[in-house]
Design an enzyme around this catalytic site. Structure first.
Site, PDB file in Angstrom:
ATOM      1  N   PRO A  87       0.378  -1.082   0.059  1.00  0.00           N
ATOM      2  CG  PRO A  87      -0.495  -1.819   1.774  1.00  0.00           C
ATOM      3  CD  PRO A  87       0.532  -1.787   0.978  1.00  0.00           C
ATOM      4  CD  GLU A 115      -0.028  -7.008   9.901  1.00  0.00           C
ATOM      5  OE1 GLU A 115      -0.140  -5.648   9.574  1.00  0.00           O
ATOM      6  OE2 GLU A 115      -0.865  -8.047   9.835  1.00  0.00           O
ATOM      7  NE  ARG A 153      -7.110  -5.173 -20.823  1.00  0.00           N
ATOM      8  CZ  ARG A 153      -7.660  -3.984 -22.450  1.00  0.00           C
ATOM      9  NH1 ARG A 153      -6.466  -2.851 -21.912  1.00  0.00           N
ATOM     10  NH2 ARG A 153      -9.050  -3.913 -21.982  1.00  0.00           N
ATOM     11  CG  ASP A 168      -8.251  -0.105 -23.259  1.00  0.00           C
ATOM     12  OD1 ASP A 168      -9.421  -1.199 -24.078  1.00  0.00           O
ATOM     13  OD2 ASP A 168      -7.529  -0.458 -22.695  1.00  0.00           O
TER      14      ASP A 168
HETATM   15  C1  4G3 Z   1       2.742  -5.134   2.245  1.00  0.00           C
HETATM   16  C2  4G3 Z   1      -0.988  -4.588  -1.440  1.00  0.00           C
HETATM   17  C3  4G3 Z   1       2.768  -5.626   1.943  1.00  0.00           C
HETATM   18  C4  4G3 Z   1       2.774  -3.859   3.752  1.00  0.00           C
HETATM   19  C5  4G3 Z   1       0.108  -5.196  -0.750  1.00  0.00           C
HETATM   20  C6  4G3 Z   1       0.536  -5.675   3.452  1.00  0.00           C
HETATM   21  C7  4G3 Z   1      -2.477  -3.300  -0.663  1.00  0.00           C
HETATM   22  C8  4G3 Z   1      -1.957  -3.461  -1.751  1.00  0.00           C
HETATM   23  C9  4G3 Z   1       1.066  -6.048   2.113  1.00  0.00           C
HETATM   24  C10 4G3 Z   1       0.759  -4.188   4.184  1.00  0.00           C
HETATM   25  C11 4G3 Z   1      -1.293  -5.882   0.146  1.00  0.00           C
HETATM   26  C12 4G3 Z   1      -2.193  -2.397  -2.974  1.00  0.00           C
HETATM   27  C13 4G3 Z   1       0.362  -6.654   1.687  1.00  0.00           C
HETATM   28  N1  4G3 Z   1      -2.104  -4.538   0.228  1.00  0.00           N
HETATM   29  N2  4G3 Z   1      -2.857  -1.565  -2.521  1.00  0.00           N
HETATM   30  N3  4G3 Z   1      -1.207  -6.340   1.699  1.00  0.00           N
HETATM   31  O1  4G3 Z   1      -1.523  -2.299  -3.765  1.00  0.00           O
HETATM   32  O2  4G3 Z   1       0.991  -3.795   5.325  1.00  0.00           O
END
Ligand code: 4G3
Length: 215
Positions: A87, A115, A153, A168
């Site tokens: 994230p 996490e 794609r 698109d």
């Molecule tokens: C790292 C990507 C990985 C830290 C991974 C959670 C959402 C996304 C993860 C963390 C994820 C995204 C695994 N969740 N928005 N989960 O691309 O807190």
């Protein structure tokens, strides 16, 4: 274009890889997708891949050894950049997908769980941190599938000629706007009629209607 995907849940990819367009691209040799089980690289006697965070706090982290060894092994056959999904990464866009497809270099995709992963793996091995949007998922597997799908794609030959991506939403042809509303048969459904002009065969007027209704 080759994608090597590292995960502790390889089965998550089974149904996606059997989807018609992706399955056809794989069988035609246009793309190659290899799934690697990070757990197989664990040197722990119980094949452990997680551990508690130094400094305390809730949840678990992916421990560096299995990830490091998995990435090192995959790098022998894939010389492309290593992408990690989190994230905290830079948000994926259509422009980013277009650039990845255009370069058509092989990619190594790391899917984290818990996490996230030990920061040293990011510092040592990761070239790019990408997010698919501002929300948290249980793992990076869905983001990896989203990236593979968005990029694949756009590779010439992956879509059939009736499935072109040139028009698109977000494409240059649409000035990166969204699209006009689409209708198919029947002309009347649940009492709702298709806009008259679309049935008229008047190409100039149809074009004007579509431009006016972009959103
Ligand atoms: C790292 C990507 C990985 C830290 C991974 C959670 C959402 C996304 C993860 C963390 C994820 C995204 C695994 N969740 N928005 N989960 O691309 O807190």
């Amino acid at each position: 274009m080759k994608f090597d995907i590292l995960t502790i849940f390889p089965e998550i990819f089974d149904s996606y890889l059997n989807e018609s367009i992706i399955a056809r691209a794989i069988s035609q040799g246009i793309i190659e997708i290899r799934i690697h089980d990070i757990r197989k690289y664990s040197k722990d006697k119980h094949k452990k891949v997680d551990d508690i965070p130094f400094g305390g706090g809730a949840g678990m982290l992916m421990t560096p050894q299995p990830l490091y060894d998995a990435i090192t092994a995959v790098k022998k056959k894939n010389k492309g950049p290593v992408i990690y999904f989190s994230p905290q990464g830079k948000t994926l866009s259509q422009t980013k997908a277009e650039n990845l497809a255009k370069k058509a270099q092989d990619l190594i995709l790391i899917c984290g769980r818990y996490e996230g992963i030990d920061q040293r793996i990011i510092d040592l091995c990761v070239d790019e941190e990408i997010s698919i949007g501002n929300y948290v998922l249980t793992g990076g597997e869905l983001p990896a599938m989203v990236l593979v799908d968005a990029v694949s794609r756009l590779i010439p030959e992956v879509l059939g000629k009736d499935e072109s991506h040139l028009h698109d939403s977000f494409s240059k042809a649409f000035k990166r706007k969204k699209e006009y509303p689409h209708y198919t048969r029947p002309a009347k459904f649940k009492g709702m009629e298709v806009p008259e002009v679309l049935l008229s065969g008047h190409h100039k007027k149809i074009k004007e209607w579509r431009n006016k209704n972009l959103k």
